[in-house]
Each structure stands twice: as structure tokens, then as C-alpha cells.
Scaffold this active site. Sequence first.
Site, short mmCIF file in Angstrom:
data_model
loop_
_atom_site.label_atom_id
_atom_site.label_comp_id
_atom_site.label_asym_id
_atom_site.label_seq_id
_atom_site.Cartn_x
_atom_site.Cartn_y
_atom_site.Cartn_z
N ASN A 197 9.32 -4.12 -5.93
CA ASN A 197 8.31 -4.12 -4.87
C ASN A 197 7.16 -3.21 -5.28
O ASN A 197 7.37 -2.16 -5.89
CB ASN A 197 8.93 -3.61 -3.56
CG ASN A 197 7.92 -3.59 -2.41
OD1 ASN A 197 7.16 -4.54 -2.21
ND2 ASN A 197 7.90 -2.50 -1.66
N ILE B 245 13.58 -8.11 3.13
CA ILE B 245 14.38 -9.01 2.29
C ILE B 245 15.82 -8.99 2.79
O ILE B 245 16.44 -7.92 2.90
CB ILE B 245 14.37 -8.53 0.81
CG1 ILE B 245 12.93 -8.46 0.28
CG2 ILE B 245 15.20 -9.46 -0.06
CD1 ILE B 245 12.20 -9.77 0.22
N ASP C 253 11.54 0.34 1.22
CA ASP C 253 10.85 1.20 0.24
C ASP C 253 11.74 2.32 -0.28
O ASP C 253 11.25 3.40 -0.66
CB ASP C 253 9.57 1.83 0.85
CG ASP C 253 8.59 0.78 1.36
OD1 ASP C 253 8.53 -0.31 0.77
OD2 ASP C 253 7.89 1.07 2.35
N HIS D 253 4.16 -0.83 -3.77
CA HIS D 253 3.85 -0.13 -2.52
C HIS D 253 2.64 0.77 -2.74
O HIS D 253 2.56 1.47 -3.77
CB HIS D 253 5.05 0.70 -2.05
CG HIS D 253 4.84 1.33 -0.72
ND1 HIS D 253 4.98 0.62 0.46
CD2 HIS D 253 4.45 2.58 -0.36
CE1 HIS D 253 4.69 1.42 1.49
NE2 HIS D 253 4.37 2.61 1.01
N GLY E 248 -3.32 -11.72 -1.97
CA GLY E 248 -2.76 -12.14 -3.24
C GLY E 248 -3.50 -11.62 -4.46
O GLY E 248 -3.40 -12.20 -5.55
N SER E 249 -4.21 -10.49 -4.32
CA SER E 249 -4.93 -9.98 -5.49
C SER E 249 -3.95 -9.53 -6.57
O SER E 249 -4.24 -9.64 -7.77
CB SER E 249 -5.89 -8.85 -5.11
OG SER E 249 -5.19 -7.70 -4.70
N ASN E 250 -2.80 -9.03 -6.18
CA ASN E 250 -1.79 -8.63 -7.18
C ASN E 250 -1.12 -9.85 -7.80
O ASN E 250 -0.81 -9.84 -8.99
CB ASN E 250 -0.78 -7.68 -6.56
CG ASN E 250 -1.37 -6.30 -6.35
OD1 ASN E 250 -1.50 -5.54 -7.29
ND2 ASN E 250 -1.80 -6.01 -5.12
N SER F 148 3.20 2.70 -6.25
CA SER F 148 4.53 2.76 -6.87
C SER F 148 5.07 1.34 -7.05
O SER F 148 4.85 0.47 -6.19
CB SER F 148 5.53 3.50 -5.96
OG SER F 148 5.06 4.79 -5.61
C1 GAR Z 1 -0.97 -4.11 -1.77
O1 GAR Z 1 -1.79 -2.99 -1.57
C2 GAR Z 1 0.48 -3.70 -1.73
O2 GAR Z 1 0.74 -2.44 -2.27
C3 GAR Z 1 0.74 -3.70 -0.24
O3 GAR Z 1 0.10 -4.86 0.21
C4 GAR Z 1 -1.08 -5.05 -0.57
C5 GAR Z 1 -1.14 -6.50 -0.99
O4 GAR Z 1 -2.40 -6.81 -1.52
N1 GAR Z 1 2.15 -3.72 0.04
C6 GAR Z 1 2.68 -3.04 1.04
O5 GAR Z 1 2.02 -2.38 1.82
C7 GAR Z 1 4.20 -3.17 1.15
N2 GAR Z 1 4.73 -2.17 2.03
P1 GAR Z 1 -2.66 -8.23 -2.19
O6 GAR Z 1 -2.20 -9.31 -1.20
O7 GAR Z 1 -4.15 -8.28 -2.42
O8 GAR Z 1 -1.89 -8.28 -3.47
#
Ligand code: GAR
Length: 189
Positions: free
Chosen positions: A100, A86, A143, A102, A12-14, A134
Site C-alpha cells: 500500500n 482489504i 496502515d 500512504h 490514478g496518478s500513481n 510510505s
Molecule cells: C495518494 O496520495 C495515496 O498516497 C493516497 O491516495 C492518493 C491517491 O492518488 N492513499 C491514501 O491516502 C491511503 N490511505 P492517485 O489516485 O492520484 O494515485
Amino acid sequence: MKSLVVLISGSGSNLKALLDAVARGEIRAQVKAVIADRDCAGRQHAEAAGVPFVLLNRKTADFAAALDAAVPDCDLVVLAGFLSIIPPALVARFPHRMVNLHPSLLPKFGGAGMYGLRVHQAVLAAGERESGCSVHWVDTGIDSGAVIAQAQVPVLADDTPQTLQARIAPEEHRLLVTTVARLLDGDSL
Ligand code: GAR
């Protein structure tokens, strides 16, 4: 005020980057809910920000219907490291209102099985000199929706999947926040 719903599966850093940007007023929206398809560390960021958190189980037979029911009406749905597909009915509810994130320069290194470290492994195996991240619209493919914004980083000769991931992570946080802010401030949502 506009509203967001964020879907997560991991650390969940994003999500945290989005919540911090909302707190700073950089994203002018209310986060209505955070929804996870598995128990994950990202939950703590939702709870710390006082945002309603919904935990679903992706392994149940009614997961698609439960996910659709859990997502309230809102201006923008953000998939921030959400790893379940989804369901088409949910995609149809949010035409050009679901994005999304990626961790590659799509259309390269996207599609089924491409997530997390696997993406960076594939980038290194292909000998790429550049990678990045992206933000794209969600359609019913994996994607495959149109790219909205990207950020690039160099791939270094001694990179491992982990070092490449670590270089891309802060770019993801920046790209997601600026893109979500721009979409919410624009006229299209
Ligand atoms: C991120 O790097 C995101 O781009 C990736 O999961 C990670 C989530 O990190 N998503 C995918 O690979 C989707 N195909 P987070 O939980 O620290 O936000």
C-alpha cells in the site's frame, strides 16, 4: 514475466506512474488488471494502456467477496490510492505480496480515517517539520504493516494541506515505481 494488479479509488496518478514505468521497461512486469471500488478518473489510465479494468461498487453487501474474486493470481498487488479495507481472505492470499502507498511517514498519521487531504491536515495541525510518503506491506490492520520504503519532504511554514500534498505527490510516484521495480526484481516474490 511477473505480473501486477493495481487497486485504485481516485485520480490514478500513481497508477499512471506505474503504467509509464512498465512502458519504459523500468518495471519488468505485466499489469494484469486495474480494479476500482468506485467510478473514478483513474479508469482512463488503465484504458489508455489497454489494461483490463474492473469496476466494483464498494456499497454492495457482497463487495468483499466480489473484490476477492476480481483479483487474479499475480506476483504483487499494489494499492495505489485504494480507499476500501482489504478483506482478510484477500490479505491471506497475498502474504508479503501486497503493498500500500500512504501519504505520510508511517507509523505517523496512519489508521482509520487517514487518507488524502485529511492526512496532510493532521500533519499541519501537529506542527510537524517533515512529512512524506510510505510504501508498506498490507496486513489485516489499517496502515499497520511493516514499512518497506519512505521518502521525506520538508513541511514549510506557509503550507496548506494542498501545497503539502502537491509536494509529496511526485515523491509518491517515484517511491512507488522504484519500490515495485525493486520488489519484482528481487528474490522474495
Ligand atoms: C495518494 O496520495 C495515496 O498516497 C493516497 O491516495 C492518493 C491517491 O492518488 N492513499 C491514501 O491516502 C491511503 N490511505 P492517485 O489516485 O492520484 O494515485
